[in-house]
Design a protein around this motif. Structure first.
Motif, short mmCIF file in Angstrom:
data_model
loop_
_atom_site.label_atom_id
_atom_site.label_comp_id
_atom_site.label_asym_id
_atom_site.label_seq_id
_atom_site.Cartn_x
_atom_site.Cartn_y
_atom_site.Cartn_z
N THR A 92 15.82 49.93 29.43
CA THR A 92 16.88 49.11 30.01
C THR A 92 18.23 49.82 29.85
N TYR A 93 19.00 49.84 30.94
CA TYR A 93 20.35 50.37 30.94
C TYR A 93 21.31 49.26 31.34
N ILE A 94 22.50 49.32 30.77
CA ILE A 94 23.51 48.28 31.00
C ILE A 94 24.69 48.90 31.74
N PHE A 95 25.17 48.18 32.74
CA PHE A 95 26.31 48.62 33.55
C PHE A 95 27.44 47.63 33.30
N TYR A 96 28.38 48.07 32.50
CA TYR A 96 29.42 47.19 31.95
C TYR A 96 30.74 47.39 32.69
N VAL A 137 28.16 37.12 33.03
CA VAL A 137 28.75 38.13 32.15
C VAL A 137 29.22 39.32 32.98
N PRO A 138 30.14 40.13 32.43
CA PRO A 138 30.66 41.28 33.18
C PRO A 138 29.78 42.53 33.05
N PHE A 139 28.48 42.35 33.11
CA PHE A 139 27.59 43.50 33.11
C PHE A 139 26.28 43.16 33.80
N GLN A 140 25.55 44.20 34.20
CA GLN A 140 24.24 44.07 34.81
C GLN A 140 23.26 44.96 34.05
N ALA A 141 21.98 44.69 34.22
CA ALA A 141 20.95 45.46 33.53
C ALA A 141 19.89 45.89 34.52
N SER A 142 19.30 47.06 34.27
CA SER A 142 18.23 47.57 35.13
C SER A 142 17.28 48.44 34.31
N ASN A 143 15.99 48.35 34.63
CA ASN A 143 15.02 49.28 34.04
C ASN A 143 14.22 49.99 35.13
N ASN A 144 14.85 50.17 36.30
CA ASN A 144 14.20 50.86 37.41
C ASN A 144 13.86 52.31 37.03
N ILE A 145 12.81 52.82 37.64
CA ILE A 145 12.44 54.23 37.44
C ILE A 145 13.57 55.14 37.90
N ILE A 147 17.53 55.04 38.93
CA ILE A 147 18.75 54.25 38.87
C ILE A 147 19.82 55.00 39.61
N SER A 148 20.23 54.46 40.73
CA SER A 148 21.13 55.16 41.64
C SER A 148 22.58 54.73 41.44
N LYS A 149 23.47 55.69 41.52
CA LYS A 149 24.90 55.39 41.42
C LYS A 149 25.38 54.57 42.61
N SER A 150 24.62 54.60 43.71
CA SER A 150 25.01 53.79 44.86
C SER A 150 24.82 52.30 44.58
N ASP A 151 23.96 51.96 43.61
CA ASP A 151 23.78 50.56 43.22
C ASP A 151 24.76 50.14 42.14
N PHE A 152 25.01 51.02 41.19
CA PHE A 152 25.89 50.72 40.06
C PHE A 152 26.91 51.85 39.98
N ASP A 153 28.09 51.58 40.50
CA ASP A 153 29.06 52.66 40.70
C ASP A 153 29.77 52.98 39.39
N LYS A 190 50.28 49.72 41.16
CA LYS A 190 49.00 49.24 40.64
C LYS A 190 49.15 48.80 39.20
N PHE A 191 48.63 47.62 38.87
CA PHE A 191 48.77 47.13 37.50
C PHE A 191 47.42 46.91 36.81
N GLN A 192 46.31 47.08 37.55
CA GLN A 192 45.01 46.84 36.93
C GLN A 192 43.94 47.66 37.63
N GLU A 193 42.86 47.92 36.92
CA GLU A 193 41.70 48.58 37.50
C GLU A 193 40.47 48.22 36.68
N THR A 194 39.38 47.96 37.36
CA THR A 194 38.11 47.68 36.70
C THR A 194 37.17 48.86 36.93
N ILE A 195 36.54 49.33 35.87
CA ILE A 195 35.63 50.47 35.99
C ILE A 195 34.29 50.12 35.34
N TYR A 196 33.26 50.86 35.77
CA TYR A 196 31.92 50.72 35.22
C TYR A 196 31.64 51.85 34.23
N LYS A 197 30.93 51.48 33.18
CA LYS A 197 30.30 52.49 32.32
C LYS A 197 28.83 52.13 32.17
#
Length: 322
Positions: A92-96, A137-145, A147-153, A190-197
């Motif tokens: 499982t990987y988490i995209f926060y 919650v502000p994250f998603q989880a996946s255990n796909n074989i 895992i594409s950056k096009s799904d979780f940027d 710009k005063f804010q930005e949301t990013i994924y890790k």
């Protein structure tokens, strides 16, 4: 650099305490505590624990084998050059999602942070301590074989730490977004930005442990390789085409596409531009309607083909039939 405040979107009411890339497109990751060996075609990759390995993967059809399981997959080559992680252990990987705001900007309010939390959260089923619950919650989880950056940027990959602050700069005005020039928010800066890790599961749990004593358990199940869904071309409307000439033309396009799936190497897309782009079919659709007004059987069959084909265009790595 402007003084920035790090505002975490991690805020689970009643569950947690509130608190404040330059990469190769392909990695095989081993997030487990044991070494693993993964086979792609005739090459064995020995990967130590908690390690990701860059690989050079040729375009086209491949076999992946791990732990007495195997599957066939296709690397789309030039059709889609996206980053992807190969996850043979089905871990499982988490995209926060992390919100950064400029504390000196009057727009950076608690109300805005609360609104951002609501709009950027996703529903997920978790076990928190001894209770199974579904929360936003502000994250998603996946255990796909794959895992594409096009799904979780994600902006920050595995092994790349989340920064303590960001330089917030406005996007460059181009012909496509020139309306921004008159936008008061753009003019104010710009005063804010949301990013994924992206996190490995245990690393994310360690991150949570810094702000909460609650124990998280992710409930994703591992599907045997043989039962994983496969991307395929399977037309149900082909025989509905009333004109045999055009039915044959679509059959030939499907055959050519299947030849592309069997190709391997750098030339796997060079000779298949027409079938991948659908140029010939677009021409045939017009011809068919001119010849058979009010008969949409060919167009409907082509639409079905294009819809199934587009999955291969969208994702770089796809599980296919052997």
């Amino acid at each position: 650099m402007k003084k920035l405040i790090l505002l975490s979107l991690l805020c689970f009411t009643g569950l947690f305490t509130s608190c404040n890339t330059s990469s190769n497109p392909y990695w095989i990751d081993n997030p487990t505590n044991d070494p693993i060996t993964v086979y792609i075609d005739d090459t064995a990759y020995d990967i130590p624990p908690i390690t990701k390995l860059e690989i050079d993967l040729a375009y086209g059809k491949h076999q992946l084998k791990f732990n007495n399981q195997e599957l066939t997959f296709h690397n789309g080559g030039r059709t889609n050059k996206g980053q992807a992680i190969i996850n043979p252990t089905q871990s499982t990987y988490i995209f926060y999602k992390q919100l950064f705001m400029n504390e000196n900007d009057e727009r950076a309010t608690e109300e805005y942070a609360s609104w951002a939390l609501k709009t950027q959260s996703d529903s997920i089923r978790l076990k928190v301590n001894d209770t199974i619950t579904t929360i936003f919650v502000p994250f998603q989880a996946s255990n796909n074989i794959f895992i594409s950056k096009s799904d979780f940027d994600w902006k920050y990959n595995i092994d790349e730490p989340m920064p303590e602050g960001l330089r917030l700069t406005n996007p460059i005005i181009t012909r496509n977004n020139r309306q921004l020039a008159n936008d008061p928010n753009y003019q104010a800066g710009k005063f804010q930005e949301t990013i994924y890790k992206i996190y490995r599961e245990q690393e994310f749990k360690d991150f949570i442990a810094q702000v909460s004593e609650d124990k998280l358990t992710f409930l994703l199940e591992k599907t045997p390789y043989a039962d994983l869904p496969k991307v395929r071309i399977k037309l149900t409307k082909l025989n509905d085409i009333t004109d045999p000439e055009y039915r044959k033309a679509l059959e030939e396009q499907v055959q050519e596409f299947n030849q592309w799936l069997d190709m391997k190497g750098s030339k796997s897309t060079d000779e298949f531009k027409d079938v991948l782009m659908g140029q010939q079919l677009n021409k045939l659709k017009s011809e068919f309607l001119n010849k058979h007004p009010q008969d949409y059987s060919f167009n409907q069959a082509v639409a079905e083909f294009e819809e199934q084909k587009n999955l291969f265009m969208r994702f770089q790595l796809n599980i296919i039939e052997k």
